[in-house]
Structures are given as C-alpha cells and as structure tokens.
Enzyme design. Structure first.
Site, PDB file in Angstrom:
ATOM      1  N   LYS A  70       0.848  -1.200   0.000  1.00 20.67           N
ATOM      2  CA  LYS A  70       0.000   0.000   0.000  1.00 20.67           C
ATOM      3  C   LYS A  70       0.884   1.251   0.000  1.00 20.67           C
ATOM      4  O   LYS A  70       1.977   1.242   0.581  1.00 20.67           O
ATOM      5  CB  LYS A  70      -0.893  -0.047   1.242  1.00 20.67           C
ATOM      6  N   SER A 146      -9.729   1.753   3.054  1.00 22.93           N
ATOM      7  CA  SER A 146      -8.876   2.506   2.158  1.00 22.93           C
ATOM      8  C   SER A 146      -7.842   1.655   1.409  1.00 22.93           C
ATOM      9  O   SER A 146      -7.229   2.133   0.465  1.00 22.93           O
ATOM     10  CB  SER A 146      -8.125   3.565   2.950  1.00 22.93           C
ATOM     11  N   SER A 170      -9.929  -0.705   7.188  1.00 18.44           N
ATOM     12  CA  SER A 170      -9.377  -0.548   5.842  1.00 18.44           C
ATOM     13  C   SER A 170      -8.697  -1.763   5.237  1.00 18.44           C
ATOM     14  O   SER A 170      -8.351  -1.734   4.056  1.00 18.44           O
ATOM     15  CB  SER A 170      -8.396   0.610   5.820  1.00 18.44           C
TER      16      SER A 170
HETATM   17  N1  GLN Z   1     -13.043   4.075   6.590  1.00 22.04           N
HETATM   18  C1  GLN Z   1     -12.440   4.469   7.835  1.00 22.04           C
HETATM   19  C2  GLN Z   1     -12.028   5.919   7.762  1.00 22.04           C
HETATM   20  O1  GLN Z   1     -12.257   6.512   6.753  1.00 22.04           O
HETATM   21  C3  GLN Z   1     -11.291   3.576   8.144  1.00 22.04           C
HETATM   22  C4  GLN Z   1     -10.105   3.889   7.345  1.00 22.04           C
HETATM   23  C5  GLN Z   1      -8.935   3.029   7.687  1.00 22.04           C
HETATM   24  O2  GLN Z   1      -9.070   1.983   8.320  1.00 22.04           O
HETATM   25  N2  GLN Z   1      -7.780   3.496   7.306  1.00 22.04           N
HETATM   26  O3  GLN Z   1     -11.482   6.443   8.695  1.00 22.04           O
END
Ligand code: GLN
Length: 477
Positions: A70, A146, A170
């Site tokens: 990532k 994400s 995410s």
């Molecule tokens: N969707 C969640 C957020 O926007 C989690 C994101 C993540 O785990 N990085 O904060």
C-alpha cells in the site's frame, strides 16, 4: 492455472521443487497487469516504474515472491505518497520494519504501489489523487477502502498477496468487497515504524491474501516486537501453521445482537446466517451475546481518529517532505502547500480533529470519546471471558457503486460500522469470503478474537475455508 493466480504457499512449494522460478512469477504478474490494469486501476504511478530484475535467494522462506505494498508504507527508494499531492515525489530514505522483515525473508518488494484513499481516509478508494480503483467483481463498484488497491490487486490476480493498513476497517472491508482474506492484527503486534501515520492509536499493518494459510504465513513474517516502535509489544509469536487444524469442535462463538440490526442488507444477513450455521455444523457452539456500546463506535472513532489525524498531518508543511508550493513568504508557503496539497476529505478531517482537540471542546468531545472507547473495550473483555471468538458480518452491504456515497460523508462513514470497534478495542479480526449476492458480489465474514490470539482467527477461518469453496471463485475480467 497461471502462476499469478496461485496462492503464495502453492508458489513457495513450486519454487522449492523447481517447477517454477520467481522471474516467471513476476512476468506473469506484469502480463496480467498489462491486461486488466486499465480497467481495475489497483496500482498508482504505473508508468514511472521499470520492471525489476528478480534476484531470489533460493534458500529463503519466500524465494523471491513479489508482494504488493500500500502507498502509505515506506519503501526505500520507491515513491510512497499516500496517494496525496502533498507527498508528491516523496522517496523514503529507509524501509518500514515490515518491509525489512519481508526482504530478510526473501520477498521481492513489488515496485508498483497499491492505490488507496488519501492518507487512508475513506472506505471506497475514491479519495485518491489518482482516481478510484474499480472492483474486479463489478467494475462499476468500489473495491472498498482505504486499502482498495491492495485488495483489488489480489482479487484481480495482479498480485500474489499484499499489505494494507487498517485504522477502522481498511483491510477487512476491502477484503470483504473483493472476495479475499484480510487480517487486522492486534494493536502492537506489527511494527508501525515506517507506516505513515493516520491515527496512531488505531493503525495496524496487515496481510491481504487469497486464503487463510497465506495470511498466516505473511503474519509469521511481519509480526513481532520492534524497538523502533514504542507501541509494539514484546509478545511471543506462535507457530501459526499449528493453528490450521481444520477442527473447531467445542469452540464457543459469540454472535452480537447489536450487529444484526436495521440498515443491514437482507442478502448479507442471510449469507452471514448460513455461515454461522456452517460453523455450528462443524462443531462450534454459537450463542447470542451483547456488546452494548456498539452504537457509539462510529461517533467515538470519528472523534479519536480525526483528532489523531489532525495532529499527525501537521508535519506536512512543504518543508520536510514531498511537495512545496511556491511563495516568497514562509507562512504563505505553508498555507498554499497545505491548501493545494491536501484533498477534500483530508481537509475535512483536519478541521474536525482540530475542533475536537481545541480549548473548550477537548473535554466535551475528545476526553469523553476516550472514556467511551474504554467502555467499548470492556464490552469485548466481558464476552471473551466466556467465548473463544465473535462472529459478525464485515460490512452491512456488499460493494456499492462508484460515486454512490461520495456526496454524503456520513453515509460513507457508516459503512465501517462493523469493523471500527475492533480498532477501538485493539483486538485482532479477520475477514474471509463467505458467499455471493445474486448479482455476484462477494460477502465477507468477520471473526474477532482476544488480544494476541490471531491463532484462534486462523483456526476458525481456515476450518471454515476448508469446508467451503467461496475463496476459490474468481472474477471474470
Ligand atoms: N473508513 C475508515 C475511515 O475513513 C477507516 C479507514 C482506515 O481503516 N484506514 O477512517
């Protein structure tokens, strides 16, 4: 089957027996990328990168197998930009600890990085400066986020396996949307050294893989104490291959009533219920439990996560890293760099977080959120006194359409309703494929366990996988 479609453990065996070589695996991945990347868009900066010459050490564990990373995990000499303009051109001078460990185990770090929501802010990979990644099962739908690029690259056979990061879901939610396996380890299990921070008390790096065995192999490599990360924990890492037993007889499985409420997609509900029946038929004993503070998880998370993010993002000022706007005046330069460098969602979070931490509001919001976080953690402690694991859906819906929720941040935030509590409590959880909707979209089953009991997750998840075929389906691309 082509080499790029195999699991890592199948490839490790083939490389050992000299039925394949690592360069051929890399070639297979590159030709797959050529074919499907124009429609999936799992990777970023595709045209800037040259194909590496693979130099595997034959006696290493991973034998030169490539792994996709990532864009928020530092890779020495390879751009790491969190898919943000503000980090444009940032080439880390060092490797994250996980990358170091992978290299030591003989992995080939794939030079293309996986797309993500800017700074990991999002649930759909639509907040990337490079545009959205598309779900390999339905190109008009999101891959989740994400870590959507990481999950989509594995699902589309453009990667053997990948690393993501999980702050509120995410890794697990995109794994669920893309029909692959995603693990969020216990907080402190994996070093965060070299992971560009979003919310430091919640972030963990973890594997996204085709099956549970691969997840356990990758965990074995990246887990462990690291003196460079003061929040990493000195705790033995067991031999996870011993957890792949195909035996869950007598295990006590908690099913939290609070996770089966309004707003949940009817098909997802049926699929999850069938998965629970499957676990019972394999000898587990499931029983309803209660996690009474679940309803506060989303608001508590969005106070704590934005507060920490606003503070972590303060370092991006155009001086030390990445991109710098032109100006003769220092203060103007800061303002212009941040104004032009951050996308809308990053700005929204900086504003929310700064507000929650500001004088006069700190006690009312941030401090109160920390207290409720403790209550959420205590809910889990109480259940784990009597239960070996907790099983829930990973997400209330299957993958949604690209653009469907971008205008409504609250709707987007609610897609993490089942994953967020796990980060607040610091416990480990895994998402595994457990079925498909009538339209052919994957659905994920989430399994949670006590802190540092990832072995339990592998045991339950692997047993489920051995007795179902969901993980074997592939998207038609
Ligand atoms: N969707 C969640 C957020 O926007 C989690 C994101 C993540 O785990 N990085 O904060």
């Amino acid at each position: 089957m082509e080499l790029n479609q195999l699991t890592a453990h199948e490839l490790i065996d083939k490389l050992k027996d000299k039925q394949a070589n690592a360069s051929a695996v890399l070639d297979a991945i590159y030709s797959r990328i050529e074919k499907v990347e124009p429609s999936v868009k799992a990777y970023v900066r595709v045209n800037d990168v040259k194909k590496p010459v693979c130099n595997p050490q034959p006696d290493s564990l991973l034998k030169g197998l490539p792994i996709t990373i990532k864009d928020n995990i530092c890779t020495e000499g390879i751009n790491t930009e969190c898919c943000s303009k503000i980090l444009q051109g940032f080439r880390p001078p060092y490797d994250a600890t996980v990358i170091n460990k992978l290299k030591k185990s003989g992995a080939e770090i794939f030079p293309l990085k996986a797309n993500m929501d800017e700074f990991a802010f999002g649930s759909s990979t639509e907040n990337s400066r490079y545009g959205a990644t598309h779900n390999p099962w339905d190109l008009e739908s999101v891959p989740g986020g994400s870590s959507g690029g990481s999950a989509a690259s594995v699902a589309a056979d453009e990667a053997i396996w990948a690393l993501g990061s999980d702050t509120g879901g995410s890794i697990r939610q995109p794994a669920s949307f893309c029909g692959v396996v995603g693990l969020k380890p216990t907080y402190g299990r994996v070093s965060r050294y070299g992971l560009i921070a979003f919310a430091s008390s919640l972030d963990q790096i973890g594997p996204i893989t085709r099956d549970v065995r691969d997840s356990s192999i990758l965990s074995q490599v990246i887990f462990g104490y690291d003196p460079n990360d003061s929040t990493s924990v000195k705790q033995d890492v067991p031999d996870f291959s011993k957890s792949l037993t195909n035996d869950i007889r007598g295990l006590k499985v908690g099913i939290p009533g609070e996770y089966f409420v309004e707003g949940m997609d009817a098909e997802v509900k049926t699929i999850i219920e069938e998965a629970i029946n499957k676990l019972n038929s394999l000898g587990a004993v499931s029983q309803k439990v209660s996690l009474p503070h679940t309803e506060y998880a989303v608001p508590v998370y969005y106070i704590i996560a934005t507060a920490e993010a606003s503070s972590n993002l303060a370092r991006f000022d155009g001086v030390q890293y990445g991109w710098r706007a032109k100006s003769d005046n220092l203060i103007e330069m800061y303002k212009k760099t941040r104004g032009e460098g951050f996308g809308d969602e990053a700005k929204r979070r900086i504003i929310l977080g700064t507000f929650a931490l500001s004088h006069g509001y700190y006690d009312a919001y941030y401090l109160r959120a920390l207290k409720v976080r403790t209550l959420i953690k205590q809910d889990f402690d109480a259940v784990f006194k009597d239960f070996d694991c907790i099983v829930t859906p990973t997400s209330p819906t299957p993958a949604f359409k690209i653009g469907e929720k971008t205008q409504d941040p609250l709707k987007m935030y609610l897609s993490d309703i089942y994953t967020i509590s796990v980060n607040l409590a610091g416990i480990p959880a895994i998402s595994i494929p457990c079925g498909f909707t009538k339209k052919g979209l994957p659905v994920g089953l989430q399994i949670m366990a006590r802190p540092f009991d990832e072995a339990m997750l592998f045991r339950v998840a692997h047993t489920f996988e051995q007795n179902t075929d969901w993980h074997k389906s592939n998207p038609k691309l």
